[in-house]
Design an enzyme around this catalytic site. Structure first.
Site, PDB file in Angstrom:
ATOM      1  N   ASP A  88     -11.883   6.861   3.866  1.00  0.00           N
ATOM      2  CA  ASP A  88     -11.160   7.446   5.000  1.00  0.00           C
ATOM      3  C   ASP A  88     -10.212   5.579   5.254  1.00  0.00           C
ATOM      4  OD1 ASP A  88      -8.748   7.678   6.303  1.00  0.00           O
ATOM      5  OD2 ASP A  88      -9.877   7.628   8.122  1.00  0.00           O
ATOM      6  N   ASP A 108      -2.610  10.407   3.609  1.00  0.00           N
ATOM      7  CA  ASP A 108      -4.433  10.207   3.804  1.00  0.00           C
ATOM      8  C   ASP A 108      -4.848  11.331   4.754  1.00  0.00           C
ATOM      9  OD1 ASP A 108      -6.469   9.104   3.459  1.00  0.00           O
ATOM     10  OD2 ASP A 108      -6.021   7.395   5.172  1.00  0.00           O
ATOM     11  N   LYS A 141       0.346  -0.973   0.292  1.00  0.00           N
ATOM     12  CA  LYS A 141       0.249  -0.263   0.278  1.00  0.00           C
ATOM     13  C   LYS A 141       0.809   1.192   0.047  1.00  0.00           C
ATOM     14  CE  LYS A 141      -3.339   2.219   3.383  1.00  0.00           C
ATOM     15  NZ  LYS A 141      -3.473   2.435   4.741  1.00  0.00           N
ATOM     16  N   ARG A 185      -7.957   0.009   1.311  1.00  0.00           N
ATOM     17  CA  ARG A 185      -8.282  -1.671   0.634  1.00  0.00           C
ATOM     18  C   ARG A 185      -8.410  -1.173  -1.022  1.00  0.00           C
ATOM     19  NH1 ARG A 185     -12.310  -1.786   5.554  1.00  0.00           N
ATOM     20  NH2 ARG A 185     -10.732  -0.371   5.903  1.00  0.00           N
ATOM     21  N   LYS A 189     -10.312  12.900   7.771  1.00  0.00           N
ATOM     22  CA  LYS A 189      -9.377  12.752   9.248  1.00  0.00           C
ATOM     23  C   LYS A 189      -9.604  14.180  10.665  1.00  0.00           C
ATOM     24  CE  LYS A 189      -6.304   9.033   7.597  1.00  0.00           C
ATOM     25  NZ  LYS A 189      -7.036   8.388   8.411  1.00  0.00           N
ATOM     26  N   ASP A 231       1.669   6.570   6.083  1.00  0.00           N
ATOM     27  CA  ASP A 231       0.464   5.116   5.116  1.00  0.00           C
ATOM     28  C   ASP A 231       1.129   4.728   3.989  1.00  0.00           C
ATOM     29  OD1 ASP A 231      -2.288   4.248   5.653  1.00  0.00           O
ATOM     30  OD2 ASP A 231      -3.376   6.186   4.214  1.00  0.00           O
ATOM     31  N   GLU A 261      -9.711   4.038   2.545  1.00  0.00           N
ATOM     32  CA  GLU A 261      -9.384   4.247   0.534  1.00  0.00           C
ATOM     33  C   GLU A 261      -8.379   2.963   0.674  1.00  0.00           C
ATOM     34  OE1 GLU A 261      -5.766   5.166   2.460  1.00  0.00           O
ATOM     35  OE2 GLU A 261      -7.844   6.223   3.014  1.00  0.00           O
TER      36      GLU A 261
END
Length: 461
Positions: free
Chosen positions: A310, A233, A228, A314, A240, A251, A312
């Protein structure tokens, strides 16, 4: 700084490792002057404590490093590394007291203790080098340490200097170093090449989304690593709060871990065909952000209802996993900083993983314990499959309720890896919240060394 061992030509100071119960026995075998020095210093052999013993000319003749008790050692790892910062620059050689089954772990910890992230402050690391202990594969440990330091550097670099294009550059440099092939699918080309969810997540940023691919090796079983690469993010339109956004430069920790592991595999010359896939995006906010209640169609053709922008990671992993599965790998692994639920379950120090393969689980558990890279198996719990099926679409990216969040995320990803793929997913944290021996506060690799150790058995090498 690239971690290195001392060279045999360097004059090394002898190191005696002493735990609480061994100190007196060691002292009884020493000359009176050393006994007097140690008693006079008040030295206690606690973990992290070191005592230099001067010779006749006043220079260090030897050093004692405390090893605590067995109970204390169970509370951590890399115990000798705890004492390294208190030692003066120079070369050192362990000559007594270290249990044979801890030599490799402590040698690696000593190497990793030299890591400093100095891109911005310019602080140099200490030059405290260990002579490789007998029986240790020094070159292998230096390669492993270099891979770990690559992962740390990538995670520690802030998003202003580690966006998708910089992550691409780091991957390209690694590929060039090892003679791997390298390709990138960029921006709107993702739509033309059928990676719609990677594009949807990254399209709001002024830094174009991309899929990075590296391939190496021409024989042996095929291993596909998917990391990933969400370089920052914001949470998207489900923005967030500030406290939750503060660490989002990390992230892309899954991608950083994949690159560190890829370096280890290639530098060690494992007889495999390696494919590394990194969907690299920034989850930003603008007029073309993907929205809650949108329904996206994935590369695999499965539709996904967006119930939280949020969730995202996956989504980008899903397209990459579907692509990886098309190549019929012998093993596919995903690495991602995916859910807070995994951290709530087992904390920041353990790398949780999911697999349906008991042989892989046994190999990983044994490897993690052996190389001081703790892992823990969580279940692909089939009864929770209903939770990721919203009815209006094939899948829900953020099921309501919050229970079992790491499991439902893993189940979501398994749909894209496919039933015929031998698949394992790691939901890592990628961050050391407070300094520990060989692990300063900041980015850290998790699971990579356990995987490296397990791969020969898992792939039949």
């Amino acid at each position: 700084m690239t971690p290195r061992f001392a060279q045999s030509s360097e004059a090394a100071i002898p190191v005696h490792v002493v735990d609480k119960h061994a100190l007196q026995d060691w002292l009884d075998r020493q000359p009176a002057r050393i006994q007097t020095w140690v008693h006079g210093s008040g030295f206690k052999p606690a973990i992290g404590k070191a005592l230099l013993i001067p010779g006749a000319e006043g220079m260090p003749e030897a050093v004692l490093i405390g090893y605590g008790t067995e109970v204390q050692r169970k509370r951590g790892r890399f115990h000798l590394a705890a004492a390294v910062p208190s030692l003066p620059d120079g070369a050192y050689e362990i000559v007594s007291g270290l249990p044979e089954d801890r030599v490799e772990e402590e040698a690696l910890g000593w190497l990793l203790s030299s890591y400093v992230f100095n891109r911005y402050a310019g602080n140099g690391g200490a030059e405290v080098h260990l002579l490789p202990p007998a029986g240790v594969d020094a070159a292998r440990l230096e390669i492993i340490a270099a891979g770990e330091c690559l992962t740390r550097d990538l995670i520690n670099t802030p998003a202003c200097d580690m966006g998708p294009e910089a992550l691409e550059a780091a991957a390209a440099q690694l590929a060039a170093e090892h003679g791997a092939t390298f390709a990138v699918i960029l921006g709107d080309d993702l739509l033309e090449r059928n990676f719609p969810m990677i594009h949807a997540v990254g399209r709001a940023s002024d830094k174009a989304p991309r899929l990075i691919e590296m391939n190496w090796g021409d024989s042996g079983p095929k291993l596909t690593l998917v990391g990933k690469g969400v370089c920052f993010d914001t949470g998207g339109l489900n923005l967030k709060p500030g406290a939750s956004m503060g660490l989002m430069k990390k992230d892309m920790g899954g991608a950083a871990t994949v690159l560190g592991l890829a370096h280890m595999i290639m530098a060690l010359g494992l007889p495999i065909r390696l494919q590394a896939l990194i969907p690299a995006v920034e989850n930003a906010v603008s007029g073309n952000s993907f929205r809650p209640q949108d329904i996206l169609t994935s590369r695999k053709g499965l539709t996904v209802e967006i119930n939280n922008t949020d969730a995202e990671g996956r989504l980008v992993l899903a397209d990459a996993l579907a692509y990886g599965a098309e190549g019929d790998p012998d093993l596919m692994l995903s690495m991602a900083t995916l859910t807070g639920a995994a951290r709530v379950a087992i904390g920041p120090d353990i790398a949780p993983y999911f697999t349906d393969d008991d042989a892989i689980a046994a190999a990983l558990d044994g490897a993690g314990a052996k190389v001081a890279d703790p892992v823990w198996r969580l279940p692909f719990w089939d009864p929770y499959e209903d939770d990721i099926e919203p009815g209006i679409a094939d899948l829900d990216n953020a099921p309501k309720g919050g229970f079992g969040g790491a499991i439902t995320a893993a189940l979501f990803l398994r749909r894209f890896a496919g039933d015929d793929t031998r698949y394992t997913h790691f939901d890592i944290y990628g961050w050391q919240p407070k300094a520990a021996p060989a692990r300063p506060k900041g980015g850290v690799g998790m699971g990579a060394r356990a995987l490296l150790e397990a791969l020969p058995g898992v792939l039949g090498l």
